[in-house]
Design an enzyme around this catalytic site. Structure first.
Site, short mmCIF file in Angstrom:
data_model
loop_
_atom_site.label_atom_id
_atom_site.label_comp_id
_atom_site.label_asym_id
_atom_site.label_seq_id
_atom_site.Cartn_x
_atom_site.Cartn_y
_atom_site.Cartn_z
N SER A 142 5.62 87.11 -43.00
CA SER A 142 5.00 86.93 -44.31
C SER A 142 5.62 87.96 -45.25
O SER A 142 6.16 88.98 -44.80
CB SER A 142 3.50 87.21 -44.18
N TYR A 155 -4.11 91.77 -41.41
CA TYR A 155 -2.99 90.84 -41.61
C TYR A 155 -1.70 91.60 -41.90
O TYR A 155 -0.65 91.33 -41.30
CB TYR A 155 -3.34 89.89 -42.75
P1 NAD Z 1 -2.93 77.08 -41.22
O1 NAD Z 1 -4.29 77.63 -41.19
O2 NAD Z 1 -2.65 75.82 -41.96
O3 NAD Z 1 -2.37 76.89 -39.74
C1 NAD Z 1 -2.57 77.87 -38.74
C2 NAD Z 1 -2.33 77.24 -37.40
O4 NAD Z 1 -2.62 78.23 -36.40
C3 NAD Z 1 -3.23 76.04 -37.11
O5 NAD Z 1 -2.53 75.05 -36.39
C4 NAD Z 1 -4.31 76.65 -36.22
O6 NAD Z 1 -4.94 75.70 -35.37
C5 NAD Z 1 -3.48 77.65 -35.45
N1 NAD Z 1 -4.32 78.66 -34.79
C6 NAD Z 1 -5.21 79.51 -35.34
N2 NAD Z 1 -5.83 80.23 -34.38
C7 NAD Z 1 -5.31 79.81 -33.20
C8 NAD Z 1 -5.54 80.15 -31.85
N3 NAD Z 1 -6.45 81.07 -31.49
N4 NAD Z 1 -4.82 79.52 -30.89
C9 NAD Z 1 -3.92 78.56 -31.22
N5 NAD Z 1 -3.65 78.20 -32.48
C10 NAD Z 1 -4.34 78.81 -33.46
O7 NAD Z 1 -2.01 78.27 -41.78
P2 NAD Z 1 -0.53 78.33 -42.40
O8 NAD Z 1 -0.68 78.76 -43.81
O9 NAD Z 1 0.24 77.12 -42.07
O10 NAD Z 1 0.04 79.60 -41.62
C11 NAD Z 1 0.97 79.52 -40.57
C12 NAD Z 1 1.68 80.85 -40.43
O11 NAD Z 1 2.36 81.15 -41.65
C13 NAD Z 1 0.72 82.03 -40.17
O12 NAD Z 1 1.31 82.92 -39.24
C14 NAD Z 1 0.61 82.69 -41.53
O13 NAD Z 1 0.30 84.04 -41.45
C15 NAD Z 1 2.02 82.46 -42.07
N6 NAD Z 1 2.11 82.55 -43.51
C16 NAD Z 1 1.42 81.69 -44.32
C17 NAD Z 1 1.55 81.84 -45.69
C18 NAD Z 1 0.83 80.93 -46.63
O14 NAD Z 1 0.86 81.22 -47.84
N7 NAD Z 1 0.23 79.85 -46.19
C19 NAD Z 1 2.34 82.84 -46.23
C20 NAD Z 1 3.01 83.70 -45.38
C21 NAD Z 1 2.89 83.54 -44.02
#
Ligand code: NAD
Length: 259
Positions: A142, A155
């Site tokens: 991130s 985080y």
């Molecule tokens: P999201 O909430 O849409 O997806 C998260 C996924 O992780 C889901 O499939 C969920 O089921 C899974 N998950 C959560 N807890 C779990 C567990 N205990 N066991 C197995 N699976 C689990 O989120 P996203 O925005 O797609 O984020 C995905 C990644 O990208 C994360 O690591 C997040 O930190 C990173 N990220 C997101 C953003 C953003 O702006 N959305 C920015 C930077 C980084």
């Protein structure tokens, strides 16, 4: 097709960025194991989207809080798919709160899911990758792996941690045909971001509309990054052309960390 015949496993791919990467890799010809939480209907819908490209797709429900379940998931994928080429550590959760009232169980869960699960997947996948002299490990970090924001203690700590893990694994595997890189998105409009808007509004005493504007104020382009844009970068890092790229942390953040 850029990934024809490759075998990929993506944690947290029932939603958001993970699901987008699973679709993008299947579109490029990869067989894909998806993983993540959700109702049976959510899982079936995710499977259907990834299967639409005609490659082999499986679901593994391992909980990223549990190292033993993660080890079983990797062993099963290695056996059933005949060896993993691509491992994407993507599962992640968020919680927004001032440090002095940050719930201890939220700290523990964020460190476990956003950081420790990647240690477990990599630990279990590396022997197979090393033996085949080929592998691509991609950690979804991130902008918060490079910079901080208030109220996101766990985080930011987990994401800085995964940036360090990425570099360490890259150095250990550099002579074994296995690369390890991080992708650091800014704000991508997914359920994870959508859910933190009400929390930010509460922490800062502002409306939800103001919280959304505040989120984008960090991103010089004033635009959310799209899931497809992150997925395209992940596909590139998984290709043969990316063989010399290792230990890197790619910002895809609309200029956020340039400031
Ligand atoms: P999201 O909430 O849409 O997806 C998260 C996924 O992780 C889901 O499939 C969920 O089921 C899974 N998950 C959560 N807890 C779990 C567990 N205990 N066991 C197995 N699976 C689990 O989120 P996203 O925005 O797609 O984020 C995905 C990644 O990208 C994360 O690591 C997040 O930190 C990173 N990220 C997101 C953003 C953003 O702006 N959305 C920015 C930077 C980084």
């Amino acid at each position: 097709m850029l990934l024809k015949g490759k075998k990929a496993l993506i944690t947290g791919s029932t939603s958001g960025i993970g699901l987008g990467m699973a679709e993008a890799m299947a579109r490029e010809g990869a067989d894909v194991v998806i993983n993540g939480l959700g109702s049976q209907a959510d899982i079936d819908a995710a499977l259907a989207r990834v299967k639409a490209f005609g490659t082999r797709v499986a679901y593994d429900g391992a909980n990223m809080l549990k190292g033993d379940e993660i080890a079983v998931m990797i062993a099963k994928a290695e056996k059933d798919f005949g060896g993993l080429d691509i491992l994407v550590n993507n599962a992640g959760i968020q919680h927004v709160s001032p440090i002095e009232t940050f719930p201890i169980e939220k700290w523990d869960a964020i460190i476990a899911i956003n950081l420790t699960s990647a240690f477990h997947t990599i630990r279990a996948a590396v022997p197979g990758m090393k033996s085949r002299n080929h592998g691509r490990i991609i950690n979804i970090a991130s902008a918060h792996s490079l910079t901080a924001s208030p109220f996101k203690a766990a985080y930011v700590s987990a994401k800085h941690g995964i940036a360090g893990l990425t570099k360490t694994v890259a150095l250990e595997l550099a002579e074994h045909g296995v690369t390890c890189n991080a992708i650091s998105p800014g704000f991508v409009w997914t359920p994870l971001v959508e859910k933190q808007i009400p929390d930010l509004a509460k922490s800062e005493g502002i409306s939800e509309a103001e919280a959304k504007k505040k989120v984008l104020s960090r991103q010089p382009t004033r635009q959310f990054v799209t899931v497809d844009q992150v997925a395209a970068l992940a596909v590139f890092l998984a290709t043969e052309a990316a063989a010399p790229i290792t230990g890197s942390n790619y910002s895809i953040d609309g200029g956020w960390t340039a400031e």
